[in-house]
Scaffold this motif. Structure first.
Motif, PDB file in Angstrom:
ATOM      1  N   LEU A  87     -17.857   1.699  28.301  1.00 52.61           N
ATOM      2  CA  LEU A  87     -17.251   2.228  26.955  1.00 52.61           C
ATOM      3  C   LEU A  87     -16.711   1.047  26.226  1.00 52.61           C
ATOM      4  O   LEU A  87     -16.916   0.722  24.973  1.00 52.61           O
ATOM      5  CB  LEU A  87     -16.190   3.412  27.062  1.00 52.61           C
ATOM      6  CG  LEU A  87     -16.883   4.533  27.499  1.00 52.61           C
ATOM      7  CD1 LEU A  87     -15.604   5.454  28.079  1.00 52.61           C
ATOM      8  CD2 LEU A  87     -17.660   5.319  26.508  1.00 52.61           C
ATOM      9  N   PHE A  88     -16.008  -0.066  26.929  1.00 52.11           N
ATOM     10  CA  PHE A  88     -15.528  -1.031  26.275  1.00 52.11           C
ATOM     11  C   PHE A  88     -16.566  -2.118  25.535  1.00 52.11           C
ATOM     12  O   PHE A  88     -16.277  -2.964  24.699  1.00 52.11           O
ATOM     13  CB  PHE A  88     -14.572  -1.875  27.296  1.00 52.11           C
ATOM     14  CG  PHE A  88     -13.963  -3.165  26.883  1.00 52.11           C
ATOM     15  CD1 PHE A  88     -12.674  -2.921  26.134  1.00 52.11           C
ATOM     16  CD2 PHE A  88     -14.294  -4.274  26.954  1.00 52.11           C
ATOM     17  CE1 PHE A  88     -12.115  -4.023  25.563  1.00 52.11           C
ATOM     18  CE2 PHE A  88     -13.752  -5.515  26.285  1.00 52.11           C
ATOM     19  CZ  PHE A  88     -12.668  -5.019  25.648  1.00 52.11           C
ATOM     20  N   MET A  89     -17.674  -2.111  26.454  1.00 49.99           N
ATOM     21  CA  MET A  89     -18.906  -2.872  25.872  1.00 49.99           C
ATOM     22  C   MET A  89     -19.286  -2.702  24.415  1.00 49.99           C
ATOM     23  O   MET A  89     -19.803  -3.624  23.757  1.00 49.99           O
ATOM     24  CB  MET A  89     -20.280  -2.597  26.856  1.00 49.99           C
ATOM     25  CG  MET A  89     -21.401  -3.464  26.511  1.00 49.99           C
ATOM     26  SD  MET A  89     -22.760  -3.282  27.780  1.00 49.99           S
ATOM     27  CE  MET A  89     -23.054  -1.325  27.341  1.00 49.99           C
ATOM     28  N   LEU A  90     -18.921  -1.366  24.244  1.00 52.91           N
ATOM     29  CA  LEU A  90     -19.457  -1.026  22.721  1.00 52.91           C
ATOM     30  C   LEU A  90     -18.192  -1.201  21.533  1.00 52.91           C
ATOM     31  O   LEU A  90     -18.575  -1.202  20.442  1.00 52.91           O
ATOM     32  CB  LEU A  90     -19.758   0.558  22.646  1.00 52.91           C
ATOM     33  CG  LEU A  90     -20.682   1.050  23.439  1.00 52.91           C
ATOM     34  CD1 LEU A  90     -20.761   2.636  23.246  1.00 52.91           C
ATOM     35  CD2 LEU A  90     -22.132   0.378  23.225  1.00 52.91           C
ATOM     36  N   VAL A  91     -17.006  -1.603  22.098  1.00 54.25           N
ATOM     37  CA  VAL A  91     -15.894  -1.798  21.189  1.00 54.25           C
ATOM     38  C   VAL A  91     -15.382  -3.332  21.522  1.00 54.25           C
ATOM     39  O   VAL A  91     -14.598  -3.784  20.508  1.00 54.25           O
ATOM     40  CB  VAL A  91     -14.777  -0.898  21.391  1.00 54.25           C
ATOM     41  CG1 VAL A  91     -15.260   0.577  21.274  1.00 54.25           C
ATOM     42  CG2 VAL A  91     -14.289  -0.902  23.022  1.00 54.25           C
ATOM     43  N   ASP A  92     -15.975  -3.999  22.342  1.00 45.60           N
ATOM     44  CA  ASP A  92     -15.412  -5.394  22.648  1.00 45.60           C
ATOM     45  C   ASP A  92     -15.888  -6.305  21.268  1.00 45.60           C
ATOM     46  O   ASP A  92     -17.033  -6.571  20.990  1.00 45.60           O
ATOM     47  CB  ASP A  92     -16.161  -5.890  23.825  1.00 45.60           C
ATOM     48  CG  ASP A  92     -15.712  -7.509  24.114  1.00 45.60           C
ATOM     49  OD1 ASP A  92     -14.805  -8.006  23.424  1.00 45.60           O
ATOM     50  OD2 ASP A  92     -16.301  -7.966  25.107  1.00 45.60           O
ATOM     51  N   PRO A  93     -14.782  -6.806  20.780  1.00 45.11           N
ATOM     52  CA  PRO A  93     -15.075  -7.672  19.440  1.00 45.11           C
ATOM     53  C   PRO A  93     -15.951  -8.862  19.803  1.00 45.11           C
ATOM     54  O   PRO A  93     -16.629  -9.335  18.809  1.00 45.11           O
ATOM     55  CB  PRO A  93     -13.468  -8.102  19.166  1.00 45.11           C
ATOM     56  CG  PRO A  93     -12.774  -7.119  19.760  1.00 45.11           C
ATOM     57  CD  PRO A  93     -13.390  -6.601  20.949  1.00 45.11           C
ATOM     58  N   LYS A  94     -15.614  -9.470  20.926  1.00 48.86           N
ATOM     59  CA  LYS A  94     -16.681 -10.671  21.298  1.00 48.86           C
ATOM     60  C   LYS A  94     -17.990 -10.199  21.996  1.00 48.86           C
ATOM     61  O   LYS A  94     -18.679 -11.071  22.460  1.00 48.86           O
ATOM     62  CB  LYS A  94     -15.808 -11.414  22.144  1.00 48.86           C
ATOM     63  CG  LYS A  94     -14.662 -12.082  21.496  1.00 48.86           C
ATOM     64  CD  LYS A  94     -13.951 -12.753  22.569  1.00 48.86           C
ATOM     65  CE  LYS A  94     -12.536 -13.349  21.730  1.00 48.86           C
ATOM     66  NZ  LYS A  94     -11.735 -14.195  22.723  1.00 48.86           N
ATOM     67  N   GLY A  95     -18.245  -9.092  22.124  1.00 52.16           N
ATOM     68  CA  GLY A  95     -19.405  -8.386  22.861  1.00 52.16           C
ATOM     69  C   GLY A  95     -20.679  -8.699  22.202  1.00 52.16           C
ATOM     70  O   GLY A  95     -20.559  -8.737  20.594  1.00 52.16           O
ATOM     71  N   ALA A  96     -21.959  -8.558  22.586  1.00 50.45           N
ATOM     72  CA  ALA A  96     -23.049  -8.527  22.053  1.00 50.45           C
ATOM     73  C   ALA A  96     -23.381  -7.382  21.080  1.00 50.45           C
ATOM     74  O   ALA A  96     -23.879  -7.523  19.963  1.00 50.45           O
ATOM     75  CB  ALA A  96     -24.195  -8.564  22.914  1.00 50.45           C
ATOM     76  N   PHE A  97     -22.794  -6.130  21.316  1.00 53.70           N
ATOM     77  CA  PHE A  97     -23.053  -5.179  20.528  1.00 53.70           C
ATOM     78  C   PHE A  97     -22.455  -5.262  19.240  1.00 53.70           C
ATOM     79  O   PHE A  97     -22.953  -5.128  18.285  1.00 53.70           O
ATOM     80  CB  PHE A  97     -22.593  -3.844  21.135  1.00 53.70           C
ATOM     81  CG  PHE A  97     -22.757  -2.722  20.350  1.00 53.70           C
ATOM     82  CD1 PHE A  97     -24.236  -2.206  20.085  1.00 53.70           C
ATOM     83  CD2 PHE A  97     -21.737  -1.951  19.972  1.00 53.70           C
ATOM     84  CE1 PHE A  97     -24.204  -0.944  19.386  1.00 53.70           C
ATOM     85  CE2 PHE A  97     -21.874  -0.450  19.147  1.00 53.70           C
ATOM     86  CZ  PHE A  97     -23.088  -0.120  18.873  1.00 53.70           C
ATOM     87  N   ARG A  98     -21.239  -5.800  19.210  1.00 51.71           N
ATOM     88  CA  ARG A  98     -20.332  -5.947  17.839  1.00 51.71           C
ATOM     89  C   ARG A  98     -21.093  -7.103  17.021  1.00 51.71           C
ATOM     90  O   ARG A  98     -20.911  -7.056  16.045  1.00 51.71           O
ATOM     91  CB  ARG A  98     -18.796  -6.384  18.280  1.00 51.71           C
ATOM     92  CG  ARG A  98     -18.280  -4.921  18.938  1.00 51.71           C
ATOM     93  CD  ARG A  98     -18.059  -3.980  17.801  1.00 51.71           C
ATOM     94  NE  ARG A  98     -17.117  -4.457  16.588  1.00 51.71           N
ATOM     95  CZ  ARG A  98     -15.959  -4.149  16.679  1.00 51.71           C
ATOM     96  NH1 ARG A  98     -15.162  -3.638  17.637  1.00 51.71           N
ATOM     97  NH2 ARG A  98     -15.006  -4.470  15.641  1.00 51.71           N
ATOM     98  N   ARG A  99     -21.624  -7.959  17.847  1.00 53.22           N
ATOM     99  CA  ARG A  99     -22.375  -9.062  16.907  1.00 53.22           C
ATOM    100  C   ARG A  99     -23.471  -8.592  16.557  1.00 53.22           C
ATOM    101  O   ARG A  99     -23.738  -9.142  15.266  1.00 53.22           O
ATOM    102  CB  ARG A  99     -22.513 -10.328  18.095  1.00 53.22           C
ATOM    103  CG  ARG A  99     -21.467 -11.052  18.621  1.00 53.22           C
ATOM    104  CD  ARG A  99     -21.807 -12.530  19.277  1.00 53.22           C
ATOM    105  NE  ARG A  99     -23.081 -12.381  20.247  1.00 53.22           N
ATOM    106  CZ  ARG A  99     -22.564 -12.075  21.431  1.00 53.22           C
ATOM    107  NH1 ARG A  99     -21.178 -12.177  21.884  1.00 53.22           N
ATOM    108  NH2 ARG A  99     -23.406 -12.149  22.473  1.00 53.22           N
TER     109      ARG A  99
END
Length: 745
Positions: free
Chosen positions: A208-220
């Protein structure tokens, strides 16, 4: 190191796939002994953990969220290893009044052994509770007394209700046929459960954090400007079949008004009490292939067979679906009873005898299917299927047919006479066309049911919901609407994309608003359909293949609505894909009947497990459409399509992150449910195994740093089309080819 990691990863995926085929051919025990329980299989997973950890160290990964995600899988595998090497599992069989302080352990190599319990168990009583008025079990419950040095306590073990004490967990497994004994599963695994659940918790959090991580690939990806550029091209072929009925003279039956009243009686059907209309629709579909016959409603078809049986002998209402049977016997697609019994000889008789002797090829299976249909027709004509008379003895409600030969001895003689004679009187009034009397008798039967049916009767809201549901062929209407709009929007997109003027590259604002409104309407109708099934059945509608197809279509519509304004191509995708799933639900062999579900399935975790998995499948199907569209565009336009191919890759990757998250959550929520229900997280059932294969295959594109070649747009699209084959195998292939506990073909 990387090559070894690749090799082990591929070997695991291939081994899992081969194992399911081996299990289907040689049995579960063989596959468990030679593959899943073999030293080399465990060694592969160990090698994957070691090489994976070494690669993470080599890459100097410092992102704590990614470390936590990968670490959770290591913890889960460690927990599985602890369970494998230290857990004890056995069985207890107790008759009422018996007690024991030990349980039996089955060892595949050493045979049977016993282990001591830290307390003494006594079975006080065992009970099976049923859905009122039916033979459908609602729950199995063992009432126990537990005694040890600390005193005595009462325990209750039932489906999805574990009793845990002193590190021992008791599960309800089965029971004796006479109801006087119970079989409990015993599981001792305190260390393995603690470690495994810790791994699950870390996995759920990190996914779940993978989707909200500001530095993650999903947010990029969400911040990438290329997602806002126009890319509306899609090519697909959809084949739709239109069925036409043959014309014939009207068969004798009740007038539509009286047949409708006949359909409002309650009946025991499919182990639940429902309107006779529901039985009539299912019966007519099974025999004829449609819910109407030659302008007659399903209620009129059933009434015609009940009251005008002989006259219906010449009606060609029995559908021979397969060509093999029609060609072998030189028969048309629709035949009458008399056609199958020409000259007093049963035309299918010799073939059916061969089927009973073990000949089960396609032709003989078709013969068995038609023989079953004929038996249903004859049982209906004899009144055996019409269980419309409830008898309430003060404790339970039992439903009887008008031709029941063995009514309870304690039944009042007046009531018994009413059950045995009412249909004969109704029959005489029907033949004499005294329809006022028919209406009065049907009204009295309804009142009789209300007085004697008790709690077995559906509530007024459930009856209204069922009549509303029966009135509309939701799947048929929706698949036709979705595919029609999807194909029309496809044509518009293709025409506008061939126009060289830049301002005509998009869909057009009016067209988009119209599509959005139609999608909202279709979504509302499908939501209404699912809500009605929920009300009727009393459980979330996701317990069989038909319902999961509807759920998939619903999720795809929801996703299309959510992102369609920003990414208009998703509306075209949404219409075509949801239309496809609705079409499959409509024309396939999936059973649309609403039934009571088994006690073990009555867990809230099941609804969450299936719902999240279906959401993942829907999103992964959309990634396939993105890749298919990009591939067709690349073939058609080559270098001129580079920007659009890249945009579709970005959109696909954007969908991939939440789909992998949902898939991971769904798989391991299912594992928790399995542990609560059976005492095992993972049984290597073919559906479980292929779901794991799907997750392993779709996880690869998320590792572009490790697999840089897949970061190229067309390489990514080719891979995603290949990956979709694993999803098809998981959802369809397992059902129809491999079977298993999760098969609902």
């Amino acid at each position: 190191m990387k090559k070894f990691l690749y090799a082990v990863y591929i070997l695991i995926v291939v081994s899992l796939a081969v194992a399911t085929i081996v299990e289907n051919s040689f049995g579960t025990e063989f596959a468990g002994r030679h593959i899943y329980g073999a030293w080399w299989f465990t060694s592969l997973w160990t090698a994957l953990v070691v090489l994976g950890c070494a690669w993470i160290v080599h890459r100097k990964m410092r992102r704590w969220s990614l470390l936590l995600l990968h670490g959770s899988f290591v913890i889960i595998l460690v927990g599985a290893a602890i369970t494998h090497f230290t857990a004890k599992r056995g069985m207890i069989h107790l008759r009422t009044g018996e007690q024991t302080s030990s349980y039996i352990i089955s060892d595949g190599n050493k045979g049977m052994d016993t282990a001591e319990l830290p307390y003494t168990l006594r079975l006080d009583t065992f009970a099976v509770s049923y859905h009122e008025g039916t033979d459908a079990a609602a729950d199995f419950v063992s009432f126990l007394t537990v005694s040890d040095g600390n005193g005595v306590q009462k325990a209750r073990v039932s489906m999805n209700n574990i009793f845990s004490y002193k590190g021992i967990r008791l599960y309800q497994n089965s029971y004796d046929d006479d109801g006087g004994g119970t079989v409990l599963t015993v599981k001792s695994d305190p260390a393995g459960i603690a470690v495994t659940y810790c791994g699950y918790a870390l996995l759920f959090f990190s996914l779940l954090f993978m989707l909200v991580d500001p530095k993650g690939a999903f947010r990029r990806l969400l911040r990438d400007d290329r997602l806002n550029k126009g890319f509306l091209v899609f090519a697909a072929l959809v084949c739709c079949s239109l069925l036409f009925s043959t014309a014939s003279n009207a068969a004798p039956t009740l007038p539509k008004e009286q047949a409708e009243r006949f359909g409002r009686l309650n009946i025991l059907y499919n182990n639940r009490i429902c309107p006779l209309q529901t039985f009539a629709i299912d019966f007519t579909k099974k025999i004829y292939g449609k819910d109407t016959y030659n302008g007659l409603t399903a209620e009129q078809v059933v009434a015609g067979l009940v009251f005008y049986g002989n006259e219906w002998n010449d009606e060609p209402f029995i559908r021979l679906k397969k060509k093999e049977l029609r060609n072998a016997l030189n028969l048309p697609k629709y035949v009458s009873m008399n056609r199958l019994f020409e000259g007093g000889r049963y035309l299918l008789g010799p073939y059916y005898d061969e089927y009973l002797r073990g000949n089960d090829d396609k032709l003989h299976k078709q013969v068995a299917d038609i023989d079953e249909k004929l038996q249903l027709v004859m049982d209906l004509r004899r009144g055996i299927l019409l269980k419309v008379f409830p008898y309430n003895n003060g404790k339970t409600v039992v439903w009887y047919s008008p031709t029941e030969q063995h009514l309870p001895q304690d039944m009042d003689s007046v009531q018994a006479k009413y059950i045995n004679t009412s249909f004969n009187i109704l029959y005489q009034n029907v033949l004499s066309e005294r329809y006022d009397n028919v209406d009065n008798m049907l009204l009295k039967m309804r009142k009789y049911q209300q007085v004697n049916g008790g709690a077995s009767l559906p509530t007024p809201i459930q009856r209204k919901a069922e009549f509303a549901y029966n009135a509309i062929s939701f799947a048929k209407i929706l698949f036709m609407a979705c595919l029609a709009v999807g194909m029309l929007s496809l044509i518009v997109v293709m025409v506008r994309m061939t126009d060289n003027r830049q301002e005509r590259k998009g869909m057009g604002k009016r067209a988009l608003l119209t599509m959005y409104a139609i999608m909202l309407l279709c979504f509302g109708v499908l939501t209404w359909c699912l809500a009605l099934r929920w009300i009727i059945g009393g459980t979330v509608p996701m317990s069989n293949g038909y319902e999961t197809m509807l759920l998939l279509a619903w999720i795809i519509m929801l996703v299309s609505i959510a992102v369609g304004r920003r990414f208009p191509i998703m509306l075209t995708f949404g219409f075509l894909l949801s239309g496809f799933f609705l079409l499959v639900a409509y024309i396939s062999n999936m059973d649309p009947k609403i039934t009571h579900i088994m006690p073990v399935l009555q867990s809230p975790l099941l609804s969450i497990h299936v719902g999240v998995i279906m959401m993942s499948y829907a999103l992964l199907a959309l990634t396939f459409l993105c890749s298919l569209t990009a591939t067709l565009l690349y073939i058609a336009k080559r270098d001129r399509s580079r920007e659009q191919v890249m945009s579709l890759a970005l959109l696909s990757r954007l969908l991939l992150f939440p789909s992998i998250t949902a898939l991971g959550l769904g798989i391991f929520i299912g594992a928790i449910w399995a542990n609560i229900s059976w005492g095992d997280y993972w049984s290597w059932d073919p559906k479980e195994t292929w779901a794991l294969i799907t997750m392993l295959v779709y996880a690869v594109p998320l590792h572009t740093a490790t697999v840089p070649s897949i970061s190229k747009p067309m390489a990514y699209h080719f891979y995603m089309m290949f990956a979709f084959l694993t999803l098809l195998m998981t959802y369809f292939g397992v059902n129809y080819l491999l079977g298993g506990m999760h098969s609902y073909a």
